[in-house]
Design an enzyme around this catalytic site. Structure first.
Site, PDB file in Angstrom:
ATOM      1  N   THR A  41       7.532   0.192   3.983  1.00  8.09           N
ATOM      2  CA  THR A  41       8.242  -0.935   4.584  1.00  8.09           C
ATOM      3  C   THR A  41       9.036  -1.687   3.524  1.00  8.09           C
ATOM      4  OG1 THR A  41       6.403  -1.107   6.105  1.00  8.09           O
ATOM      5  CG2 THR A  41       7.919  -2.949   6.065  1.00  8.09           C
ATOM      6  N   ASP A  99       0.839  -1.210   0.000  1.00 12.42           N
ATOM      7  CA  ASP A  99       0.000   0.000   0.000  1.00 12.42           C
ATOM      8  C   ASP A  99       0.868   1.251   0.000  1.00 12.42           C
ATOM      9  OD1 ASP A  99       0.469  -0.565   2.718  1.00 12.42           O
ATOM     10  OD2 ASP A  99      -1.624  -1.022   3.125  1.00 12.42           O
TER      11      ASP A  99
HETATM   12  N1  HPA Z   1      -6.113  -6.763   3.427  1.00 10.57           N
HETATM   13  C1  HPA Z   1      -5.357  -7.522   4.233  1.00 10.57           C
HETATM   14  N2  HPA Z   1      -4.206  -7.100   4.781  1.00 10.57           N
HETATM   15  C2  HPA Z   1      -3.811  -5.836   4.484  1.00 10.57           C
HETATM   16  C3  HPA Z   1      -4.551  -4.991   3.649  1.00 10.57           C
HETATM   17  C4  HPA Z   1      -5.774  -5.472   3.087  1.00 10.57           C
HETATM   18  O1  HPA Z   1      -6.493  -4.781   2.334  1.00 10.57           O
HETATM   19  N3  HPA Z   1      -3.867  -3.819   3.535  1.00 10.57           N
HETATM   20  C5  HPA Z   1      -2.746  -3.965   4.303  1.00 10.57           C
HETATM   21  N4  HPA Z   1      -2.691  -5.178   4.872  1.00 10.57           N
END
Ligand code: HPA
Ligand code: MG
Length: 200
Positions: free
Chosen positions: A142, A138
């Site tokens: 990291t 996202d």
């Molecule tokens: N789903 C599951 N785990 C996650 C998500 C998501 O949309 N975004 C960041 N970790």
């Protein structure tokens, strides 16, 4: 400027599919709204990613790093498809896997530090083709930090494969070398992605 890897785009106005069209596990059906990426499409896309990985990285020993604990199914499937291609190739190469977890924390200067937990000593990555496999990118922060950490061990090559990349204004603009799908900034579950978190 960051270059964009090929990916299947799920647009913001993509309606998705009605849940009634698929077999949805009962225990989480109530938390779901729509199906955006049916499993068969993930399978077909992952096979192609395996081909792309072998084309770009298959000339030398590959170490595949699974970033636990989410999304292990993507890691397992991608590696299975890569192994089939490797086995059937005239120039098959050694392949090894390793599993790590990441813990982020802020240091005294409030900049983000990253601790790698588990896995072999990172010096095993030296002079190898390192494939870091992620489930979802996202912000990309990291992953970018992990990438610079791995580069300190002088791998021959290091690339990231991520099943999903989210379109979010928080993104640092980092684009992995191999991307399955680009999706809108919704919380997504299924295919061993994390589910029981505060994000829901
Ligand atoms: N789903 C599951 N785990 C996650 C998500 C998501 O949309 N975004 C960041 N970790
Ligand atoms: Mg992840």
């Amino acid at each position: 400027m960051a270059t964009c890897s090929p990916r299947v785009m799920i647009s913001d106005d993509e309606p998705g599919c009605d849940l009634d069209l698929f077999c949805i596990p009962h225990h989480y059906a109530a938390d779901l709204e729509r199906v955006f990426i049916p499993h068969g499409l993930i399978v077909d896309r992952t096979k192609r990613l395996a081909q792309d990985v072998m084309k770009e990285m298959g000339g030398h020993h590959i170490i595949a790093l699974c970033v636990f604990k989410m999304g292990y199914k993507f890691f397992a499937d991608l590696l299975d498809y890569i192994k089939v291609l490797n086995r059937n190739s005239d120039r098959s190469i050694p392949m090894t896997v390793d599993f790590i977890r990441l813990k982020s924390y802020c240091n005294d200067q409030s900049t983000k530090d990253l601790k790698v937990i588990g896995g072999d000593d990172l010096s095993t990555l030296t002079r190898k083709n390192v494939l870091i496999v992620e489930d979802i990118l996202d912000t990309g922060k990291t992953t970018q930090t992990l990438l610079s950490l791995v580069k300190q061990y002088n791998p021959k090559m290091v690339k990231i494969a991520s099943l999903l990349v989210k379109r979010t204004s928080q993104s640092v603009g980092y684009r992995p070398g191999f991307v399955g799908f680009e999706i809108l900034d919704n919380f997504v579950i299924g295919y061993t992605l994390d589910y029981n978190t505060s994000g829901i």
